[in-house]
Write a protein that holds these residues in place. Structure first.
Motif, PDB file in Angstrom:
ATOM      1  N   VAL A   1       0.861  -1.181   0.000  1.00 35.06           N
ATOM      2  CA  VAL A   1       0.000   0.000   0.000  1.00 35.06           C
ATOM      3  C   VAL A   1       0.899   1.233   0.000  1.00 35.06           C
ATOM      4  CG1 VAL A   1      -1.770   1.230   1.312  1.00 35.06           C
ATOM      5  CG2 VAL A   1      -1.759  -1.269   1.273  1.00 35.06           C
ATOM      6  N   ALA A   2       0.504   2.265  -0.726  1.00 36.14           N
ATOM      7  CA  ALA A   2       1.284   3.505  -0.758  1.00 36.14           C
ATOM      8  C   ALA A   2       1.399   4.088   0.642  1.00 36.14           C
ATOM      9  CB  ALA A   2       0.623   4.510  -1.697  1.00 36.14           C
ATOM     10  N   GLY A   3       2.493   4.769   0.885  1.00 36.65           N
ATOM     11  CA  GLY A   3       2.711   5.404   2.182  1.00 36.65           C
ATOM     12  C   GLY A   3       3.672   4.611   3.036  1.00 36.65           C
ATOM     13  N   GLU A   4       4.084   5.222   4.114  1.00 32.62           N
ATOM     14  CA  GLU A   4       5.056   4.640   5.038  1.00 32.62           C
ATOM     15  C   GLU A   4       4.350   3.827   6.118  1.00 32.62           C
ATOM     16  OE1 GLU A   4       8.733   3.974   7.105  1.00 32.62           O
ATOM     17  OE2 GLU A   4       8.363   4.648   5.065  1.00 32.62           O
ATOM     18  N   TRP A   5       4.845   2.632   6.394  1.00 32.51           N
ATOM     19  CA  TRP A   5       4.341   1.832   7.511  1.00 32.51           C
ATOM     20  C   TRP A   5       4.740   2.516   8.807  1.00 32.51           C
ATOM     21  CZ3 TRP A   5       6.723  -1.165  11.435  1.00 32.51           C
ATOM     22  CH2 TRP A   5       5.883  -2.070  12.087  1.00 32.51           C
ATOM     23  N   ASP A   6       3.843   2.544   9.773  1.00 26.61           N
ATOM     24  CA  ASP A   6       4.019   3.291  11.008  1.00 26.61           C
ATOM     25  C   ASP A   6       4.229   2.337  12.191  1.00 26.61           C
ATOM     26  OD1 ASP A   6       3.906   5.213  13.061  1.00 26.61           O
ATOM     27  OD2 ASP A   6       1.723   5.320  12.990  1.00 26.61           O
ATOM     28  N   PHE A   7       5.453   2.306  12.729  1.00 28.83           N
ATOM     29  CA  PHE A   7       5.757   1.422  13.846  1.00 28.83           C
ATOM     30  C   PHE A   7       4.958   1.799  15.087  1.00 28.83           C
ATOM     31  CE2 PHE A   7       8.615   0.117  17.439  1.00 28.83           C
ATOM     32  CZ  PHE A   7       8.402  -1.239  17.331  1.00 28.83           C
ATOM     33  N   ASP A   8       4.849   3.095  15.379  1.00 33.47           N
ATOM     34  CA  ASP A   8       4.069   3.516  16.548  1.00 33.47           C
ATOM     35  C   ASP A   8       2.600   3.094  16.414  1.00 33.47           C
ATOM     36  OD1 ASP A   8       6.256   4.626  17.871  1.00 33.47           O
ATOM     37  OD2 ASP A   8       5.968   6.580  16.917  1.00 33.47           O
ATOM     38  N   GLY A   9       2.058   3.200  15.206  1.00 31.59           N
ATOM     39  CA  GLY A   9       0.696   2.728  14.959  1.00 31.59           C
ATOM     40  C   GLY A   9       0.587   1.223  15.148  1.00 31.59           C
ATOM     41  N   PHE A  10       1.618   0.492  14.743  1.00 24.07           N
ATOM     42  CA  PHE A  10       1.646  -0.953  14.947  1.00 24.07           C
ATOM     43  C   PHE A  10       1.590  -1.273  16.439  1.00 24.07           C
ATOM     44  CE2 PHE A  10       4.270  -4.717  15.914  1.00 24.07           C
ATOM     45  CZ  PHE A  10       3.532  -5.694  15.273  1.00 24.07           C
ATOM     46  N   LEU A  11       2.403  -0.577  17.225  1.00 24.69           N
ATOM     47  CA  LEU A  11       2.421  -0.822  18.670  1.00 24.69           C
ATOM     48  C   LEU A  11       1.065  -0.523  19.291  1.00 24.69           C
ATOM     49  CD1 LEU A  11       5.911   0.612  19.673  1.00 24.69           C
ATOM     50  CD2 LEU A  11       5.259  -1.796  19.397  1.00 24.69           C
ATOM     51  N   ALA A  12       0.432   0.559  18.830  1.00 24.93           N
ATOM     52  CA  ALA A  12      -0.840   0.989  19.412  1.00 24.93           C
ATOM     53  C   ALA A  12      -2.027   0.160  18.946  1.00 24.93           C
ATOM     54  CB  ALA A  12      -1.092   2.465  19.087  1.00 24.93           C
ATOM     55  N   GLU A  13      -2.018  -0.253  17.683  1.00 21.75           N
ATOM     56  CA  GLU A  13      -3.218  -0.875  17.113  1.00 21.75           C
ATOM     57  C   GLU A  13      -3.006  -2.228  16.447  1.00 21.75           C
ATOM     58  OE1 GLU A  13      -4.933   1.962  14.461  1.00 21.75           O
ATOM     59  OE2 GLU A  13      -4.827   3.568  15.933  1.00 21.75           O
ATOM     60  N   GLY A  14      -1.808  -2.493  15.950  1.00 23.65           N
ATOM     61  CA  GLY A  14      -1.611  -3.702  15.161  1.00 23.65           C
ATOM     62  C   GLY A  14      -0.932  -4.850  15.861  1.00 23.65           C
ATOM     63  N   LYS A  15      -0.181  -4.567  16.925  1.00 26.12           N
ATOM     64  CA  LYS A  15       0.609  -5.622  17.555  1.00 26.12           C
ATOM     65  C   LYS A  15      -0.260  -6.729  18.130  1.00 26.12           C
ATOM     66  CE  LYS A  15       4.335  -6.571  20.757  1.00 26.12           C
ATOM     67  NZ  LYS A  15       4.998  -6.221  21.992  1.00 26.12           N
ATOM     68  N   GLN A  16      -1.327  -6.371  18.823  1.00 23.23           N
ATOM     69  CA  GLN A  16      -2.186  -7.411  19.409  1.00 23.23           C
ATOM     70  C   GLN A  16      -2.790  -8.300  18.327  1.00 23.23           C
ATOM     71  OE1 GLN A  16      -4.956  -5.347  21.966  1.00 23.23           O
ATOM     72  NE2 GLN A  16      -3.700  -5.803  23.756  1.00 23.23           N
ATOM     73  N   ARG A  17      -3.244  -7.690  17.238  1.00 23.07           N
ATOM     74  CA  ARG A  17      -3.800  -8.477  16.125  1.00 23.07           C
ATOM     75  C   ARG A  17      -2.727  -9.376  15.526  1.00 23.07           C
ATOM     76  NH1 ARG A  17      -4.797  -7.044  10.260  1.00 23.07           N
ATOM     77  NH2 ARG A  17      -3.882  -5.045  10.776  1.00 23.07           N
ATOM     78  N   PHE A  18      -1.539  -8.831  15.339  1.00 19.86           N
ATOM     79  CA  PHE A  18      -0.426  -9.605  14.798  1.00 19.86           C
ATOM     80  C   PHE A  18      -0.119 -10.799  15.695  1.00 19.86           C
ATOM     81  CE2 PHE A  18       4.012 -10.698  14.476  1.00 19.86           C
ATOM     82  CZ  PHE A  18       4.204 -10.796  13.111  1.00 19.86           C
ATOM     83  N   GLU A  19      -0.038 -10.571  17.003  1.00 23.33           N
ATOM     84  CA  GLU A  19       0.280 -11.649  17.934  1.00 23.33           C
ATOM     85  C   GLU A  19      -0.800 -12.732  17.931  1.00 23.33           C
ATOM     86  OE1 GLU A  19       3.083  -9.411  21.194  1.00 23.33           O
ATOM     87  OE2 GLU A  19       0.920  -9.225  21.410  1.00 23.33           O
ATOM     88  N   ARG A  20      -2.045 -12.341  17.795  1.00 19.83           N
ATOM     89  CA  ARG A  20      -3.123 -13.345  17.715  1.00 19.83           C
ATOM     90  C   ARG A  20      -2.950 -14.218  16.471  1.00 19.83           C
ATOM     91  NH1 ARG A  20      -6.338  -9.043  19.361  1.00 19.83           N
ATOM     92  NH2 ARG A  20      -7.101  -8.720  17.254  1.00 19.83           N
ATOM     93  N   GLN A  21      -2.516 -13.625  15.377  1.00 23.83           N
ATOM     94  CA  GLN A  21      -2.377 -14.376  14.132  1.00 23.83           C
ATOM     95  C   GLN A  21      -1.119 -15.224  14.092  1.00 23.83           C
ATOM     96  OE1 GLN A  21      -2.824 -10.835  11.567  1.00 23.83           O
ATOM     97  NE2 GLN A  21      -4.402 -11.992  10.487  1.00 23.83           N
ATOM     98  N   TYR A  22      -0.020 -14.740  14.687  1.00 21.02           N
ATOM     99  CA  TYR A  22       1.281 -15.376  14.483  1.00 21.02           C
ATOM    100  C   TYR A  22       1.970 -15.885  15.735  1.00 21.02           C
ATOM    101  CZ  TYR A  22       0.690 -13.353   9.904  1.00 21.02           C
ATOM    102  OH  TYR A  22       0.206 -13.032   8.672  1.00 21.02           O
ATOM    103  N   LEU A  23       1.366 -15.713  16.901  1.00 16.93           N
ATOM    104  CA  LEU A  23       2.027 -16.078  18.144  1.00 16.93           C
ATOM    105  C   LEU A  23       2.362 -17.556  18.213  1.00 16.93           C
ATOM    106  CD1 LEU A  23       3.055 -14.845  20.760  1.00 16.93           C
ATOM    107  CD2 LEU A  23       0.888 -15.409  21.817  1.00 16.93           C
TER     108      LEU A  23
END
Length: 138
Positions: A111-133
């Motif tokens: 997707v166009a644009g820069e991936w945001d690490f702070d956004g990942f920590l705030a909103e994406g990390k929990q979803r990521f961990e559920r999928q890949y833990l």
């Protein structure tokens, strides 16, 4: 034999890296020049591609053993290719490291644009961990 590994997405989190690599690794901040990271459509993690004039801030894990690199290769899967790059440390030193770049045949998923690490920590990390833990148990 061990190598250094530059990470720029979910694996910047030492707890996620531990879950994937299976061991605690020494790490420090680093920058990779000549690349840009983008969000991957529908995912919490990014993909990184070459881009002149751009740079990516990330984490350099030191002395990653070959067993952990094999686990990282399996975790990254077919979308990524492991390559050797040169990264810059905070003190200006340059280190060789392996990193994972997004394969060109999957570029349509970026997707166009820069991936945001702070956004990942705030909103994406929990979803990521559920999928890949559970990766470490396969």
């Amino acid at each position: 034999m061990s190598r250094h590994c530059f990470t720029y997405g979910s694996l910047m989190c030492s707890d996620i890296m531990f879950g994937v690599a299976g061991l605690v690794l020494e790490y420090e901040a680093a920058i990779l020049h000549g690349h840009r990271r983008h969000p991957v459509r529908g995912e919490a993690y990014p993909g990184m591609v070459p881009a002149a004039g751009a740079h990516v801030a990330g984490v350099l894990y030191r002395n990653v053993p070959s067993t952990a690199l094999a686990r990282l290769d399996a975790f990254e899967g077919e979308q990524y290719l492991r390559l050797q790059v040169k990264v810059e440390l905070a003190d200006g030193r340059i280190e060789d490291a392996d990193t994972y770049v997004f394969r060109p045949e999957f570029a349509h998923l970026l997707v166009a644009g820069e991936w945001d690490f702070d956004g990942f920590l705030a909103e994406g990390k929990q979803r990521f961990e559920r999928q890949y833990l559970g990766f470490g148990r396969v």
